[in-house]
Write an enzyme that holds these catalytic residues in place. Sequence first.
Site, PDB file in Angstrom:
ATOM      1  CE  LYS A  58      94.040  42.366  31.788  1.00 19.32           C
ATOM      2  NZ  LYS A  58      93.534  42.887  33.071  1.00 19.32           N
ATOM      3  CG  ASP A  63      92.396  44.052  38.289  1.00 17.30           C
ATOM      4  OD1 ASP A  63      93.565  43.748  38.591  1.00 17.30           O
ATOM      5  OD2 ASP A  63      91.758  43.447  37.402  1.00 17.30           O
TER       6      ASP A  63
HETATM    7  C1  BGC Z   1      97.054  41.269  34.638  1.00 17.89           C
HETATM    8  C2  BGC Z   1      96.873  41.575  36.095  1.00 17.89           C
HETATM    9  C3  BGC Z   1      95.396  41.770  36.409  1.00 17.89           C
HETATM   10  C4  BGC Z   1      94.599  40.580  35.922  1.00 17.89           C
HETATM   11  C5  BGC Z   1      93.102  40.714  36.183  1.00 17.89           C
HETATM   12  C6  BGC Z   1      96.156  40.118  34.205  1.00 17.89           C
HETATM   13  O1  BGC Z   1      96.229  39.930  32.831  1.00 17.89           O
HETATM   14  O2  BGC Z   1      98.396  40.945  34.357  1.00 17.89           O
HETATM   15  O3  BGC Z   1      97.614  42.722  36.474  1.00 17.89           O
HETATM   16  O4  BGC Z   1      95.231  41.934  37.801  1.00 17.89           O
HETATM   17  O5  BGC Z   1      94.796  40.398  34.534  1.00 17.89           O
HETATM   18  O6  BGC Z   1      92.563  41.829  35.564  1.00 17.89           O
END
Ligand code: BGC
Length: 420
Positions: A154, A190
């Site tokens: 992200k 999360d």
């Molecule tokens: C992450 C996860 C996370 C999800 C939602 C993803 O980019 O790799 O660990 O649960 O985003 O936040």
Amino acid sequence: MPYNKSFKLTEEIFNFPLREIKRFIRDFHSEMRKGLSGRKSSLKMLPTYVKKPKGVEKGESLAIDLGGTNFRVLALKLKEKRRILILGSKKFVLKKKHITGTGKALFDFIAGCIKTFMDEYKIDISEKHSIGFTFSFPMKKRRVSSGILLRWTKGFKARGVEGKDVVKLLNESLKRKGLRNTKVVAIANDTVSTLVAKSYEDETCDVGAILGTGTNACYPEGQMIINIEWGNFNKIRLTPYDRKLNYLSQSPGEQILEKMISGMYLGELTRLVAKDLIRDAIPKTFKSEHMSIIESDTSKNLSRINRLLKKLRITDSKYTDRKLLKKICAMVSTRAARLSAAAIASVVTKIDPYLSRKHTIAIDGSVYEKHTGFSRRISATLKEIFGRKTANIKLSLTKDASAKGAAIIAATTDEEMILT
Ligand code: BGC
């Protein structure tokens, strides 16, 4: 080629019919099995060392939540009868410099926010306080109180954190800020916090999912909750637009499903399609949130879309282009919702192949909560897949869950899971 004709062709490649959904589910199961048995797989299936709560947990703790655009600190109290009270909560904005600088700067900033929160709520720092940490990234774990970051997702890229235990890094920052008695005692993804929070009040909850900036889900495999990291699933047919987005992204080859579903990427994907089909180039400031505004404009002249485009500096859009843009947004987000449904269906049938009992899926995230029609499209697709049996699946928007879940996990660490 006339614009409408090329839209028809594009629409065809963005289709995700039931036949493909069924193949998706088969491939998803096969990747899950590989991941669980430690073979190479796009699904990491990470053990979390957290189990579903019993609903009798009690105590007070702090919770922090890091993983999207904001960072949050909360104080919570677990009461009897499966109730959780939020005693205080504060949001802090994460700036680009925080997520792209050094890890030390990021965790010092977070520790500083915790200190500000404690000062504001007059929490005595000389007493002992435990923190439950929701950290929304893939982690390798050996116990509930540590988590080694496997890799950032992200858009986060703080240096010197991948491969390190983030609990240790944050506890060191807390010490530097003078908070010697305040410690992170538990860390969870999360999705895991969301599942824990919901199942604290609803025993039939057995999947936690996030459809927001990023996407992912978890479920219990025996006693242990497994973090699937489904955003990285890659056994999917891609369109040339998906390939382009992936190629231009910060992390080519990674998080393929996430790039087709989540808020971080949907706007950009739409922009790339629009660039091909519409005369006016949509600027890079186009975001997933805009899609929802566009899709919900039912006015005769599509005047809301016009207003939005003006804000994006397209001052003289034609009605036909606005109409086409609306169709493109609906096409991209419909596929995203159908893919989300396919992923949810895969997890539920891994737990219960014939859907012979009730399952509550706790879902949080901006795309699920705010994108017009997204949740409705997911439900409709589940119905296509399961027919009458869909009645056994309940999708439940679970807000604030990641903080609540972190507090529950922090309050139960004495019952910590032993390495199996
Ligand atoms: C992450 C996860 C996370 C999800 C939602 C993803 O980019 O790799 O660990 O649960 O985003 O936040």
